[in-house]
Design a protein around this motif. Structure first.
Motif, mmCIF file in Angstrom:
data_model
loop_
_atom_site.group_PDB
_atom_site.id
_atom_site.type_symbol
_atom_site.label_atom_id
_atom_site.label_comp_id
_atom_site.label_asym_id
_atom_site.label_seq_id
_atom_site.Cartn_x
_atom_site.Cartn_y
_atom_site.Cartn_z
ATOM 1 N N SER B 48 43.329 -86.152 45.537
ATOM 2 C CA SER B 48 42.407 -86.488 46.826
ATOM 3 C C SER B 48 43.634 -86.176 48.135
ATOM 4 C CB SER B 48 42.264 -87.897 46.785
ATOM 5 O OG SER B 48 40.876 -88.120 45.052
ATOM 6 N N ASP B 168 35.623 -83.993 47.285
ATOM 7 C CA ASP B 168 36.069 -85.347 46.542
ATOM 8 C C ASP B 168 35.631 -85.642 45.656
ATOM 9 O OD1 ASP B 168 38.256 -86.355 45.206
ATOM 10 O OD2 ASP B 168 39.316 -87.232 47.505
ATOM 11 N N GLU B 169 35.111 -85.346 44.485
ATOM 12 C CA GLU B 169 34.569 -86.194 43.292
ATOM 13 C C GLU B 169 33.135 -86.425 43.742
ATOM 14 O OE1 GLU B 169 36.660 -87.762 40.476
ATOM 15 O OE2 GLU B 169 38.426 -87.911 40.532
#
Ligand SMILES: Nc1ncnc2c1ncn2[C@@H]1O[C@H](COP(=O)(O)OP(=O)(O)OP(=O)(O)O)[C@@H](O)[C@H]1O
Ligand SMILES: [Mg+2]
Lengths: 221, 256
Positions: B48, B168-169
């Motif tokens: 991240s 991001d995820e």
């Protein structure tokens, strides 16, 4: 006790005049107190270290200083520096300073309760810090600050009576004059108390409606 | 700096520490137009942080980032221009809570791009349509399911016509039955030629969509390669272990 002619002919006319002044005081103070609150809170959270410090000092001083003293300084003290205001203006300035300090505390808390992800998302879209604050953070923060600001408006309605101490004859002042002349303190102040109660009730109702209107659908607080 | 024409993003030797912990210890890679790169790796590895260093939401201590040969790092006020060109999608969606789905997409068009309201609304609706969310345009984020919210946030990023998308995820906060709809949108995007960097543990998605999987560990890229090679024939034992754990969890090759 109930003295209709006295109430109708002697008391009500000056009280109405006083009420108009009270309403003017409140209505002039609310928007400026609101804006002051936003500016101070925003400066405190997002300002550089000097601005943030100044805003903090502002809050410490005006939260700590008794309002009456502040009013005296503005009305009786400042003329010695060559700055003088009418009683009405001096009162409004004092109220705005005080109301703004308290509002800023609610708004600051509200700004800080907006998750940082909101700011991140705004910046990631290419907004400047300023655009993000104006369009994303403050609109959310202000909604959360409404209950606190509402409380301050209620207080403002009540402490507007301090304007009388600066010879600005508003509701309380007008009543005091009648009461002294006719020596009917209990009755007169009961009537005045009732009027304040009505003002506060109406304001609470309106502010409650505003809060409801600003509610974000689907969001359970 | 002169670059090959099809090189979109270049990340060079990014370092980032928080206090005494060095979270990124020199990460470099390049992304060509239309490529999808998937980042995998254990929690706390800096994935991240890396994505945020790319669009400068987090300032790296050193290292540089170029977009189309223009330096993004140290770009001062211009950073806002580069950020428009790098769409970002967050794990927790980060939709603007006080705005409807439509306004979420619209607002940056109006405020950042300076579009007229009417034009912005049209474009926003078009973007929502792309992710199958036009029917919910009038709903607020709190009224959307996680999958719907994430699709709106993808539309919001796409509305700025970015050159590269950073994910991001994007499915980690979703219930398993909702990940499919988001992955599908992403897959469609990738196939449509969008350049994408995706941090995800959806190894099935990585396997079928990515041009390259990058395995990160402890702030470094340990190894990278085309999915088939990395999954079937990893160089390091660590990569193998991690991948086999992922496959157990996410079912390799599961066509979503
Ligand atoms: N703002 C911050 N302040 C201090 N430490 C941070 C901050 N952001 C991240 N870290 C630390 O940096 C490390 C890397 O975090 P990062 O979120 O980039 O990892 P990640 O690979 O994305 O992990 P995950 O898979 O759990 O999302 C972690 O140890 C984290 O605690
Ligand atoms: Mg992460």
């Amino acid at each position: 006790m109930m003295d209709m002619p006295f109430l109708k002919d002697v008391l009500i006319p000056p009280l109405l005049e006083g009420l108009v002044v009270t309403l003017k005081l409140i209505i002039c103070s609310i928007p400026f107190g609101f804006v002051t609150g936003i500016l101070i809170a925003t400066g405190r959270v997002y300002g550089n270290r000097y601005i943030s410090f100044l805003c903090k000092v502002y809050v410490i001083i005006f939260k700590g200083c008794p309002l009456l003293m502040l009013l005296f300084i503005i009305y009786f003290g400042l003329p010695s520096l060559g700055i003088s205001f009418s009683p009405f203006c001096a009162a409004v300035i004092g109220f705005v300073i005080c109301n703004g300090a308290y509002n800023s505390e609610y708004i600051r808390g509200a700004i800080q309760s907006v998750k940082y992800g909101q700011m991140r998302a705004a910046l990631a879209l290419g907004m400047t810090m300023r655009q993000a604050i104006m369009n994303i953070i403050l609109p959310q923060a202000m909604r959360r600050a409404v209950p606190g600001i509402s409380n301050e408006i209620i207080y403002l309605i009540k402490y507007s009576s301090l304007a009388y101490m600066l010879t600005c004859i508003e509701l309380t002042g007008a009543g005091k004059i009648v009461a002294s002349r006719y020596f009917k303190f209990t009755f007169v102040f009961m009537v005045i108390g009732f009027i304040y109660l009505m003002l506060v009730t109406i304001a609470s109702k309106l502010l409650g409606m505003l809060e409801k209107k600003l509610e974000i659908p689907g969001l359970i607080k | 700096m002169k670059t090959e024409d099809n090189l979109i993003l270049k990340v060079e030797d990014i370092h980032k520490s928080y206090g005494n912990t060095e979270v990124l210890k020199g990460v470099s890679f390049e992304v060509k137009k239309g490529e999808t790169k998937v980042f995998i790796g254990p929690s706390g590895t800096g994935k991240s942080t890396l994505l945020r260093c790319i669009n400068q939401l987090t300032l790296p201590d050193s290292g540089r980032v170029w977009l189309h040969g223009e330096e993004v790092t140290h770009s001062g006020k211009n950073i806002n221009i580069y950020r428009q060109k790098m769409g970002m999608v967050f794990q927790n969606f980060n939709l603007f809570d006080h705005l409807t789905a439509l306004k979420n997409v619209e607002i940056s068009l109006i405020k950042v791009r300076g579009m007229k309201k009417k034009e912005a609304t049209e474009k926003a609706l078009e973007e929502l349509k792309q992710v199958g969310m036009e029917a919910q345009a009038g709903l607020y984020p709190a009224e959307l399911s996680g999958g719907q919210a994430q699709r709106v946030s993808i539309a919001r990023a796409l509305a700025m016509d970015p050159d590269v998308m950073l994910f991001d995820e994007p499915t980690s906060a979703l219930d398993p039955e909702l990940t499919g709809e988001v992955l599908e949108v992403m897959k469609k995007l990738a196939l449509g030629g969008m350049t994408m960097l995706v941090v995800t543990h959806e190894i099935g998605f990585a396997y079928s969509v990515a041009n390259e999987i990058i395995f990160m560990e402890k702030g470094r890229i340990l190894e990278s390669g085309p999915p088939q090679k990395l999954v079937n024939n990893p160089r390091f034992e660590r990569t193998k272990q991690f991948l086999s754990r992922l496959s157990e969890l996410y079912k390799l090759g599961d066509e979503k």
